[in-house]
Design a protein around this motif. Structure first.
Motif, PDB file in Angstrom:
ATOM      1  N   PRO A  59      33.527  27.639  41.976  1.00 29.61           N
ATOM      2  CA  PRO A  59      33.140  26.228  41.935  1.00 29.61           C
ATOM      3  C   PRO A  59      33.795  25.534  40.736  1.00 29.61           C
ATOM      4  CG  PRO A  59      31.209  27.663  42.073  1.00 29.61           C
ATOM      5  CD  PRO A  59      32.388  28.545  41.840  1.00 29.61           C
ATOM      6  N   LYS A  60      34.283  24.316  40.959  1.00 27.98           N
ATOM      7  CA  LYS A  60      35.021  23.608  39.899  1.00 27.98           C
ATOM      8  C   LYS A  60      34.133  23.269  38.694  1.00 27.98           C
ATOM      9  CE  LYS A  60      39.119  23.201  41.826  1.00 27.98           C
ATOM     10  NZ  LYS A  60      39.121  22.780  43.209  1.00 27.98           N
ATOM     11  N   ILE A  61      32.828  23.337  38.868  1.00 28.99           N
ATOM     12  CA  ILE A  61      31.926  23.016  37.753  1.00 28.99           C
ATOM     13  C   ILE A  61      31.732  24.210  36.816  1.00 28.99           C
ATOM     14  CG2 ILE A  61      30.572  21.214  38.917  1.00 28.99           C
ATOM     15  CD1 ILE A  61      28.424  23.632  39.206  1.00 28.99           C
ATOM     16  N   ASN A  62      32.313  25.337  37.145  1.00 22.82           N
ATOM     17  CA  ASN A  62      32.115  26.537  36.315  1.00 22.82           C
ATOM     18  C   ASN A  62      33.357  26.779  35.443  1.00 22.82           C
ATOM     19  OD1 ASN A  62      31.000  28.815  35.233  1.00 22.82           O
ATOM     20  ND2 ASN A  62      31.154  30.045  37.098  1.00 22.82           N
ATOM     21  N   PRO A  63      33.291  26.431  34.143  1.00 21.90           N
ATOM     22  CA  PRO A  63      34.484  26.460  33.293  1.00 21.90           C
ATOM     23  C   PRO A  63      35.002  27.863  32.986  1.00 21.90           C
ATOM     24  CG  PRO A  63      32.528  25.958  31.998  1.00 21.90           C
ATOM     25  CD  PRO A  63      32.086  26.007  33.420  1.00 21.90           C
ATOM     26  N   LEU A  64      36.282  27.924  32.585  1.00 16.39           N
ATOM     27  CA  LEU A  64      36.949  29.205  32.297  1.00 16.39           C
ATOM     28  C   LEU A  64      37.007  29.451  30.793  1.00 16.39           C
ATOM     29  CD1 LEU A  64      40.095  28.625  34.571  1.00 16.39           C
ATOM     30  CD2 LEU A  64      37.870  29.540  35.257  1.00 16.39           C
ATOM     31  N   ILE A  65      37.161  30.715  30.405  1.00 14.67           N
ATOM     32  CA  ILE A  65      37.326  31.069  28.988  1.00 14.67           C
ATOM     33  C   ILE A  65      38.817  31.037  28.645  1.00 14.67           C
ATOM     34  CG2 ILE A  65      36.995  32.878  27.246  1.00 14.67           C
ATOM     35  CD1 ILE A  65      34.633  33.919  28.925  1.00 14.67           C
ATOM     36  N   VAL A  66      39.149  30.493  27.471  1.00 17.59           N
ATOM     37  CA  VAL A  66      40.532  30.441  27.021  1.00 17.59           C
ATOM     38  C   VAL A  66      40.735  31.538  25.972  1.00 17.59           C
ATOM     39  CG1 VAL A  66      42.315  28.978  26.029  1.00 17.59           C
ATOM     40  CG2 VAL A  66      40.533  27.962  27.453  1.00 17.59           C
ATOM     41  N   HIS A  67      41.783  32.344  26.188  1.00 18.29           N
ATOM     42  CA  HIS A  67      42.029  33.511  25.326  1.00 18.29           C
ATOM     43  C   HIS A  67      43.211  33.270  24.385  1.00 18.29           C
ATOM     44  CE1 HIS A  67      39.623  34.912  28.665  1.00 18.29           C
ATOM     45  NE2 HIS A  67      39.416  36.077  28.081  1.00 18.29           N
ATOM     46  N   PHE A  68      42.992  33.601  23.105  1.00 15.73           N
ATOM     47  CA  PHE A  68      44.018  33.417  22.068  1.00 15.73           C
ATOM     48  C   PHE A  68      44.274  34.745  21.357  1.00 15.73           C
ATOM     49  CE2 PHE A  68      41.978  29.283  22.462  1.00 15.73           C
ATOM     50  CZ  PHE A  68      43.019  28.373  22.357  1.00 15.73           C
ATOM     51  N   PHE A  69      45.423  34.790  20.632  1.00 17.95           N
ATOM     52  CA  PHE A  69      45.736  35.974  19.821  1.00 17.95           C
ATOM     53  C   PHE A  69      44.852  36.003  18.577  1.00 17.95           C
ATOM     54  CE2 PHE A  69      48.220  38.188  16.499  1.00 17.95           C
ATOM     55  CZ  PHE A  69      48.230  39.449  17.086  1.00 17.95           C
ATOM     56  N   ASN A  70      44.789  34.870  17.863  1.00 14.85           N
ATOM     57  CA  ASN A  70      43.908  34.809  16.691  1.00 14.85           C
ATOM     58  C   ASN A  70      43.412  33.380  16.471  1.00 14.85           C
ATOM     59  OD1 ASN A  70      45.933  33.406  15.398  1.00 14.85           O
ATOM     60  ND2 ASN A  70      46.724  35.200  14.321  1.00 14.85           N
ATOM     61  N   TYR A  71      42.544  33.163  15.476  1.00 12.83           N
ATOM     62  CA  TYR A  71      41.904  31.858  15.352  1.00 12.83           C
ATOM     63  C   TYR A  71      42.886  30.757  14.967  1.00 12.83           C
ATOM     64  CZ  TYR A  71      41.748  31.811  10.220  1.00 12.83           C
ATOM     65  OH  TYR A  71      42.085  31.781   8.899  1.00 12.83           O
ATOM     66  N   ARG A  72      43.968  31.135  14.283  1.00 17.86           N
ATOM     67  CA  ARG A  72      44.961  30.111  13.916  1.00 17.86           C
ATOM     68  C   ARG A  72      45.589  29.480  15.156  1.00 17.86           C
ATOM     69  NH1 ARG A  72      45.756  30.106   8.554  1.00 17.86           N
ATOM     70  NH2 ARG A  72      45.194  32.030   7.521  1.00 17.86           N
ATOM     71  N   ASP A  73      45.798  30.304  16.174  1.00 19.48           N
ATOM     72  CA  ASP A  73      46.369  29.784  17.425  1.00 19.48           C
ATOM     73  C   ASP A  73      45.426  28.803  18.121  1.00 19.48           C
ATOM     74  OD1 ASP A  73      48.532  31.359  16.965  1.00 19.48           O
ATOM     75  OD2 ASP A  73      48.084  32.854  18.495  1.00 19.48           O
ATOM     76  N   ALA A  74      44.118  28.896  17.798  1.00 23.10           N
ATOM     77  CA  ALA A  74      43.127  28.054  18.483  1.00 23.10           C
ATOM     78  C   ALA A  74      42.888  26.730  17.757  1.00 23.10           C
ATOM     79  CB  ALA A  74      41.819  28.823  18.622  1.00 23.10           C
ATOM     80  N   GLU A  75      43.412  26.638  16.526  1.00 18.72           N
ATOM     81  CA  GLU A  75      43.101  25.475  15.672  1.00 18.72           C
ATOM     82  C   GLU A  75      43.493  24.119  16.250  1.00 18.72           C
ATOM     83  OE1 GLU A  75      42.856  27.042  11.056  1.00 18.72           O
ATOM     84  OE2 GLU A  75      44.820  26.792  12.009  1.00 18.72           O
ATOM     85  N   ASN A  76      44.560  24.085  17.056  1.00 20.39           N
ATOM     86  CA  ASN A  76      44.990  22.811  17.645  1.00 20.39           C
ATOM     87  C   ASN A  76      44.080  22.340  18.769  1.00 20.39           C
ATOM     88  OD1 ASN A  76      47.202  22.445  16.020  1.00 20.39           O
ATOM     89  ND2 ASN A  76      48.511  23.686  17.364  1.00 20.39           N
ATOM     90  N   ASP A  77      43.354  23.268  19.339  1.00 22.34           N
ATOM     91  CA  ASP A  77      42.585  22.940  20.541  1.00 22.34           C
ATOM     92  C   ASP A  77      41.078  22.813  20.329  1.00 22.34           C
ATOM     93  OD1 ASP A  77      44.731  22.870  22.507  1.00 22.34           O
ATOM     94  OD2 ASP A  77      44.979  24.997  22.039  1.00 22.34           O
ATOM     95  N   VAL A  78      40.525  23.514  19.335  1.00 19.01           N
ATOM     96  CA  VAL A  78      39.065  23.475  19.143  1.00 19.01           C
ATOM     97  C   VAL A  78      38.701  23.251  17.675  1.00 19.01           C
ATOM     98  CG1 VAL A  78      38.402  24.921  21.116  1.00 19.01           C
ATOM     99  CG2 VAL A  78      38.989  25.990  18.963  1.00 19.01           C
ATOM    100  N   ILE A  79      37.497  22.747  17.464  1.00 17.28           N
ATOM    101  CA  ILE A  79      37.005  22.576  16.093  1.00 17.28           C
ATOM    102  C   ILE A  79      36.292  23.867  15.686  1.00 17.28           C
ATOM    103  CG2 ILE A  79      35.467  21.214  14.603  1.00 17.28           C
ATOM    104  CD1 ILE A  79      35.963  18.866  16.635  1.00 17.28           C
ATOM    105  N   LEU A  80      36.867  24.537  14.706  1.00 13.46           N
ATOM    106  CA  LEU A  80      36.314  25.828  14.274  1.00 13.46           C
ATOM    107  C   LEU A  80      35.276  25.583  13.177  1.00 13.46           C
ATOM    108  CD1 LEU A  80      39.748  27.695  14.007  1.00 13.46           C
ATOM    109  CD2 LEU A  80      38.187  27.657  15.962  1.00 13.46           C
ATOM    110  N   ASN A  81      34.009  25.924  13.433  1.00 14.49           N
ATOM    111  CA  ASN A  81      32.978  25.680  12.420  1.00 14.49           C
ATOM    112  C   ASN A  81      32.653  26.963  11.639  1.00 14.49           C
ATOM    113  OD1 ASN A  81      31.227  27.132  14.090  1.00 14.49           O
ATOM    114  ND2 ASN A  81      30.581  25.287  15.193  1.00 14.49           N
ATOM    115  N   ASN A  82      31.756  26.831  10.654  1.00  8.35           N
ATOM    116  CA  ASN A  82      31.455  27.965   9.775  1.00  8.35           C
ATOM    117  C   ASN A  82      30.837  29.148  10.508  1.00  8.35           C
ATOM    118  OD1 ASN A  82      32.479  27.015   7.444  1.00  8.35           O
ATOM    119  ND2 ASN A  82      30.580  25.973   6.810  1.00  8.35           N
TER     120      ASN A  82
END
Ligand code: TXA
Ligand code: MG
Length: 319
Positions: A59-82
């Protein structure tokens, strides 16, 4: 007869490069992780994401998980909190998924997260998939490689059994060690576990120094728990039963139960981690043996048993 598993490729330099070429072209591949096998596509492109939803009948309402190598690679896409950084340091790469706020400038296709303002991110530890993530400059949207509501795959062969010829390329990384999906924790609010996994609430609470909530059924957040039947082998499952002789497959745990052809022991030592890793494998085996009904003994609801019971309760739902 043609080998139905000819879409499975052993891991070597050539298959690694082929995987990367396929992903760059916007096609999808089956990949191993330490939890379960995933169906991977470039999260920055529309075509592979559409293919993933279609192939999984998701179902289109069920979102997917996005996989990265490390947290630096994710910095452009998500807000990383403490809270994220603390848990990342302790558990990553590993079997935990974080729900975080999406950045406005993120290039992740809105469809990946079902148009939500949050994104689920994960850093798998399996060395095959890590070697791919290290070499590409885009993240991988990767749900479990099963048709929606079925049991998740824990081997490359399971992925073929699920999709047959509809999947052209599966990279073989052997059997998944953990065998059930990652813990999903929402960090956009007071930390809340949306899907229990091998990493439990206790070690998380210890690190964040706060009580961890569990999402209530029917809460607003889209998580597997709010959808209908899931993790199902397509055979009626009845929980908390006493095993019986005969034609009903009986899933047991512990030394108490003798070996019988219709008994399937998840862990003779009553080790819940081992039991979790055997759960999906056992459900698939029972299905292949053509049993028509499954009984499951009571499984302790503590530690990894929380995740096992979560999956079994969903698998036992009528629809
Ligand atoms: O272990 C795993 O997590 C595997 C491997 C392949 O990485 N993946 C996996 O993905 O289990 P999937 O798609 O089968 O389950 C992910 C769950 C979805 O059911 C979805 O509801 C939840 O995570 N999810 C994803 N994005 C979310 C979001 N933004 N908010 C709340 N829940 C989300
Ligand atoms: Mg899944």
């Amino acid at each position: 007869m043609k080998n139905i598993y000819s879409n499975i490729f052993s891991y070597n330099k050539k298959s690694l490069n082929n995987t990367i070429t396929i992903l760059k072209k916007g096609n999808i591949v089956g990949l191993p992780t330490e939890t379960v096998y995933g169906l991977a596509g470039n999260a920055y492109l529309k075509e592979p994401i559409k293919k993933i939803y279609k192939l999984k009948k998701r179902p289109k309402i069920n979102p997917l998980i996005v996989h990265f190598f490390n947290y630096r690679d994710a910095e452009n896409d998500v807000i990383l909190n403490n809270n994220f950084l603390k848990l990342y340091k302790k558990f990553c790469p590993g079997p935990i998924t974080f729900i975080l706020k999406k950045k406005k400038k993120s290039k992740i296709q809105p469809m990946v997260s079902a148009n939500l303002s949050s994104i689920a991110i994960r850093f798998p530890s399996h060395k095959v998939t890590r070697s791919i993530l290290k070499k590409i400059n885009f993240p991988l949207a990767m749900p479990s490689a099963n048709i929606s509501s079925n049991v998740s795959p824990v081997s490359a062969e399971d992925v073929t059994d699920e999709f047959k010829k509809d999947i052209k390329f599966i990279l073989n990384g052997g059997e998944c060690k953990i065998g059930i999906e990652s813990t999903v924790i929402d960090l956009t609010r007071k930390p809340t576990i949306l899907r229990p996994g091998i990493i439990g609430a206790k070690p998380i609470a210890k690190i964040l120094k706060t009580k961890i909530n569990f999402s209530k059924k029917n809460s607003k957040i889209t998580s597997p728990g709010m959808l209908k039947r899931h993790y199902s082998p397509g055979i009626p499952i009845i929980l908390n039963q006493t095993p019986v002789n005969g034609t009903i497959a009986c899933i047991t745990i512990g030394k108490k139960y003798k070996n019988k052809t219709n008994y399937f022991n998840l862990s003779k030592k009553s080790n819940l981690k081992e039991a979790a890793s055997n759960l999906y494998k056992t459900l698939r085996k029972i299905k292949k043996l053509k049993f028509k009904k499954i009984y499951v003994v009571k499984i302790p609801c503590s530690g990894e048993g929380i995740a096992i019971n979560d999956r079994l309760i969903r698998a036992a739902k009528k629809k």
